[in-house]
Design an enzyme around this catalytic site. Structure first.
Site, PDB file in Angstrom:
ATOM      1  N   LYS A 115      30.612  61.344  50.948  1.00  0.00           N
ATOM      2  CA  LYS A 115      29.517  60.163  51.552  1.00  0.00           C
ATOM      3  C   LYS A 115      28.776  61.342  52.625  1.00  0.00           C
ATOM      4  O   LYS A 115      27.561  61.080  53.081  1.00  0.00           O
ATOM      5  CB  LYS A 115      30.073  59.099  52.159  1.00  0.00           C
ATOM      6  CG  LYS A 115      30.552  58.098  51.086  1.00  0.00           C
ATOM      7  CD  LYS A 115      30.991  57.011  51.777  1.00  0.00           C
ATOM      8  CE  LYS A 115      31.447  56.063  50.694  1.00  0.00           C
ATOM      9  NZ  LYS A 115      31.938  54.732  51.271  1.00  0.00           N
ATOM     10  N   GLU A 199      29.869  55.682  61.677  1.00  0.00           N
ATOM     11  CA  GLU A 199      28.665  55.232  61.411  1.00  0.00           C
ATOM     12  C   GLU A 199      28.566  54.111  62.573  1.00  0.00           C
ATOM     13  O   GLU A 199      29.598  53.572  63.048  1.00  0.00           O
ATOM     14  CB  GLU A 199      28.496  54.680  60.062  1.00  0.00           C
ATOM     15  CG  GLU A 199      28.007  55.563  59.268  1.00  0.00           C
ATOM     16  CD  GLU A 199      27.645  54.789  57.975  1.00  0.00           C
ATOM     17  OE1 GLU A 199      27.737  53.725  57.750  1.00  0.00           O
ATOM     18  OE2 GLU A 199      27.285  55.559  56.870  1.00  0.00           O
ATOM     19  N   ARG A 291      27.460  55.634  38.450  1.00  0.00           N
ATOM     20  CA  ARG A 291      28.451  54.831  37.526  1.00  0.00           C
ATOM     21  C   ARG A 291      27.659  53.637  37.184  1.00  0.00           C
ATOM     22  O   ARG A 291      27.243  53.284  37.982  1.00  0.00           O
ATOM     23  CB  ARG A 291      29.996  54.918  37.823  1.00  0.00           C
ATOM     24  CG  ARG A 291      30.092  54.017  39.277  1.00  0.00           C
ATOM     25  CD  ARG A 291      31.442  53.482  39.581  1.00  0.00           C
ATOM     26  NE  ARG A 291      31.583  53.289  40.823  1.00  0.00           N
ATOM     27  CZ  ARG A 291      31.499  51.962  41.352  1.00  0.00           C
ATOM     28  NH1 ARG A 291      31.260  50.842  40.630  1.00  0.00           N
ATOM     29  NH2 ARG A 291      31.636  51.740  42.695  1.00  0.00           N
TER      30      ARG A 291
HETATM   31  P1  ADP Z   1      31.028  47.953  42.517  1.00  0.00           P
HETATM   32  O1  ADP Z   1      30.334  48.804  43.515  1.00  0.00           O
HETATM   33  O2  ADP Z   1      30.642  48.179  41.262  1.00  0.00           O
HETATM   34  O3  ADP Z   1      30.875  46.493  42.662  1.00  0.00           O
HETATM   35  P2  ADP Z   1      33.542  48.164  43.365  1.00  0.00           P
HETATM   36  O4  ADP Z   1      33.369  48.591  44.684  1.00  0.00           O
HETATM   37  O5  ADP Z   1      34.009  46.520  43.259  1.00  0.00           O
HETATM   38  O6  ADP Z   1      32.474  48.248  42.382  1.00  0.00           O
HETATM   39  O7  ADP Z   1      34.628  48.849  42.561  1.00  0.00           O
HETATM   40  C1  ADP Z   1      34.984  48.653  41.222  1.00  0.00           C
HETATM   41  C2  ADP Z   1      36.184  49.054  40.704  1.00  0.00           C
HETATM   42  O8  ADP Z   1      36.200  50.708  41.140  1.00  0.00           O
HETATM   43  C3  ADP Z   1      37.394  48.664  41.713  1.00  0.00           C
HETATM   44  O9  ADP Z   1      38.447  48.719  40.743  1.00  0.00           O
HETATM   45  C4  ADP Z   1      37.534  49.719  42.751  1.00  0.00           C
HETATM   46  O10 ADP Z   1      38.776  49.612  43.334  1.00  0.00           O
HETATM   47  C5  ADP Z   1      37.245  51.112  41.936  1.00  0.00           C
HETATM   48  N1  ADP Z   1      36.734  51.953  42.859  1.00  0.00           N
HETATM   49  C6  ADP Z   1      35.567  51.922  43.417  1.00  0.00           C
HETATM   50  N2  ADP Z   1      35.290  53.361  44.161  1.00  0.00           N
HETATM   51  C7  ADP Z   1      36.318  54.033  44.010  1.00  0.00           C
HETATM   52  C8  ADP Z   1      36.946  55.224  44.447  1.00  0.00           C
HETATM   53  N3  ADP Z   1      36.043  56.104  45.183  1.00  0.00           N
HETATM   54  N4  ADP Z   1      38.274  55.686  44.061  1.00  0.00           N
HETATM   55  C9  ADP Z   1      38.989  54.778  43.227  1.00  0.00           C
HETATM   56  N5  ADP Z   1      38.583  53.757  42.975  1.00  0.00           N
HETATM   57  C10 ADP Z   1      37.142  53.213  43.171  1.00  0.00           C
HETATM   58  P1  ADP Z   2      32.513  51.557  49.446  1.00  0.00           P
HETATM   59  O1  ADP Z   2      32.493  53.055  49.189  1.00  0.00           O
HETATM   60  O2  ADP Z   2      33.956  50.951  50.029  1.00  0.00           O
HETATM   61  O3  ADP Z   2      31.719  50.616  48.739  1.00  0.00           O
HETATM   62  P2  ADP Z   2      30.344  51.439  51.548  1.00  0.00           P
HETATM   63  O4  ADP Z   2      30.012  52.601  52.510  1.00  0.00           O
HETATM   64  O5  ADP Z   2      29.575  51.093  50.372  1.00  0.00           O
HETATM   65  O6  ADP Z   2      31.793  51.592  50.976  1.00  0.00           O
HETATM   66  O7  ADP Z   2      30.473  49.992  52.415  1.00  0.00           O
HETATM   67  C1  ADP Z   2      30.907  48.732  51.851  1.00  0.00           C
HETATM   68  C2  ADP Z   2      30.524  47.724  52.575  1.00  0.00           C
HETATM   69  O8  ADP Z   2      30.775  47.885  53.871  1.00  0.00           O
HETATM   70  C3  ADP Z   2      29.130  47.271  52.832  1.00  0.00           C
HETATM   71  O9  ADP Z   2      28.450  46.800  51.671  1.00  0.00           O
HETATM   72  C4  ADP Z   2      28.716  46.699  54.154  1.00  0.00           C
HETATM   73  O10 ADP Z   2      29.016  45.177  53.920  1.00  0.00           O
HETATM   74  C5  ADP Z   2      29.903  47.398  55.058  1.00  0.00           C
HETATM   75  N1  ADP Z   2      29.391  48.550  55.857  1.00  0.00           N
HETATM   76  C6  ADP Z   2      29.412  49.685  55.567  1.00  0.00           C
HETATM   77  N2  ADP Z   2      28.905  50.505  56.375  1.00  0.00           N
HETATM   78  C7  ADP Z   2      28.479  49.686  57.448  1.00  0.00           C
HETATM   79  C8  ADP Z   2      28.021  49.763  58.657  1.00  0.00           C
HETATM   80  N3  ADP Z   2      27.635  51.064  59.129  1.00  0.00           N
HETATM   81  N4  ADP Z   2      27.438  48.822  59.487  1.00  0.00           N
HETATM   82  C9  ADP Z   2      27.906  47.257  58.959  1.00  0.00           C
HETATM   83  N5  ADP Z   2      28.601  47.306  57.720  1.00  0.00           N
HETATM   84  C10 ADP Z   2      28.918  48.259  57.019  1.00  0.00           C
END
Ligand code: ADP
Ligand code: ADP
Ligand code: MG
Length: 472
Positions: A115, A199, A291
């Protein structure tokens, strides 16, 4: 075109890929663990292979999977989401074995899996990112300096994170110290990488993401956005397309930013660029998921584009058959994640045997699920049992149709999110579009329902109806 595709995944996403393959006349191979030999997705494939040991390891064993693909003559592997979907080393192995990985090149996976690097790239090409540390944070001291300069609250994030794990909101120096220590431990255990960054925590934003398709000739289009703000512990629960609050102007701007990022990352295949949109209408790049995503269904419903088939065509080298101006968004779609979890008990996972199952139907209702009567929900995987995607011409109609479909849904034997989701569809704030990522935390009334009544009544009524019908 490919002759045989091996799906290195399970559950609903494996089913989803098999359906796409069937329509394209491509043979399919499933892999499964011992505990799921009778799962529907296994039966839907032309061939199925037991992998192990245990329920999970076989899905992560890159060598075993590539060797299997070779042995059975599969010319491509679809990784689904989770498991190996974002594993650059796996994509490398596929390449070496001359098997097509249905996804981006390993180099793009490597870049976007970090990231900090993805943020850096976005900044370089002029896309706003959430204010944060330039690089990974190597000491608590460094973290404290950043937090004090930008002001609390801040968010501690794992550089390799995903699936809502490894995220911590921090509101003081003391909390930051603790969060960095436990965050690094959790990140190392979950992702094999302890790197953290910080962040600014944006209060009450919307999560807005753009679906992209990028072919091998450099054409990139977006299929509009999804609003995934209805989240619990940073994990999505309901996804909506299109967003109710995005202006046409912002849609163009954010869509172009997403496409620019994909180009800069030399991205191919299907992916999603995630943004936060704050209360003042400013957007910030958050991450790119290289993906297929769980919630791709809502985009498919409003664009009529089969995203999984597009993934397969792109991987096979075919250019996109439509341009940006040919992508039209029609009406609204809402996806509900039907999870085997008990909302009234902290969303505790619920496993066991399904004793009754009847899925909803009628106009505008789509089910992507793996559940049937007598199926045993294993305790080893994520809790997603089915995705219910409902579409309508207007927002109002779509919410009412979603509510009606949740009412029709019979799923007994395990606790599910159905009654909780139904309460959301009855909530005036949701109906009037007043929601952001703080929605679930600020609506404790959603937890109020009588689970026994909700499901029993319907089952009794339906059993009586079926008995009456059969007696005719
Ligand atoms: P989406 O962004 O498609 O809604 P989710 O964040 O809900 O996806 O994740 C979908 C699936 O992939 C879940 O089972 C989650 O635990 C898995 N997953 C997502 N990112 C990672 C990662 N970096 N490493 C391992 N598993 C991941
Ligand atoms: P992941 O890889 O687990 O999906 P993300 O970086 O996409 O993690 O963040 C997942 C969720 O966390 C976001 O959809 C948002 O709701 C919250 N989030 C992430 N970063 C921030 C931020 N800087 N401020 C507020 N909420 C955040
Ligand atoms: Mg994310």
């Amino acid at each position: 075109m490919f002759k045989k595709i091996l799906v290195a995944n399970r559950g609903e996403i494996a089913m989803r890929v098999f359906r796409a393959c069937r329509e394209l006349n491509i043979a399919t191979a499933a892999i499964y663990a011992e505990c799921e030999a009778t799962a529907i997705y296994v039966k839907k494939a032309n061939e199925a292979y037991l992998v192990g040991p245990g329920p999970v390891q076989g899905f992560l064993d890159t060598r075993q999977i590539v060797n299997l693909a070779k042995r059975i003559g599969a010319d491509a592997i679809h990784p689904g989401y989770g498991f190996l979907a974002e594993n650059a080393q796996f994509a490398h192995l596929c390449r070496e074995a001359d098997i097509t990985f249905i996804g981006p090149a390993p180099e793009a996976l490597e870049l976007l899996g970090n990231k900090v690097q993805a943020r850096e790239l976005a900044k370089q090409i002029g896309i706003p990112v959430v204010p944060g540390t330039e690089d990974r944070v190597q000491s608590v001291e460094e973290g404290l300096n950043f937090a004090r300069s930008i002001g609390y609250p801040v968010m501690v994030k794992a550089s390799a994170g995903g699936g809502g794990r490894g995220l911590r909101v921090v509101r003081s120096d003391e909390e930051l110290k603790e969060a960095m220590e436990s965050g690094a431990r959790e990140a190392l255990a979950a992702f094999g990488n302890a790197d953290l960054f910080l962040e600014k925590y944006i209060e009450r934003p919307h999560h807005i993401e753009f679906q992209l398709l990028a072919d091998k000739e450099g054409h990139v289009v977006h299929l509009g956005e999804r609003d995934c703000s209805i989240q619990r512990r940073h994990q999505k629960m309901i996804e909506i397309a299109p967003s109710l609050i995005l202006t046409p102007q912002l849609r163009v701007q954010m869509g172009e930013a997403a496409i620019d990022l994909a180009r800069a990352a030399k991205f191919q295949n299907a992916g999603t660029v995630e943004f936060l949109l704050d209360q003042d209408g400013h957007y910030y790049f958050m991450e790119m998921n290289p993906r297929i995503q769980v919630e791709h269904t809502v985009t498919e419903q409003i664009t009529t584009i089969d995203i999984v088939q597009a993934q397969i065509w792109i991987a096979a080298g075919r250019p996109l058959v439509f341009g940006q101006h040919e992508v039209n968004l029609q009406g609204y779609a809402i996806q509900c994640r039907i999870n085997a979890e008990d909302p009234q008990n902290g969303f505790r996972p619920s496993s066991g045997k399904i004793t009754a199952y009847l899925s909803p139907g009628g106009i505008g209702v789509r089910i992507d699920g793996v559940v049937y009567k007598d199926y045993t929900v294993p305790p080893y995987y994520d809790a997603l049992l089915a995705k219910m995607t409902v579409q309508g011409r207007t927002w109002d109609e779509t919410v009412r149709r979603t509510h009606r479909s949740l009412e029709e849904f019979v799923l007994r034997g395990v606790k599910t999110t159905i009654p909780f989701l139904k309460n959301i569809m009855e909530d005036p704030d949701f109906l009037s579009g007043k929601f952001d990522t703080s929605y679930l935390d600020s609506h404790p009334d959603l937890y109020e329902y009588d689970y026994a009544l909700v499901s029993e009544d319907l089952v009794v009524a339906l059993s009586a109806a079926i008995a009456a019908y059969e007696g005719l």
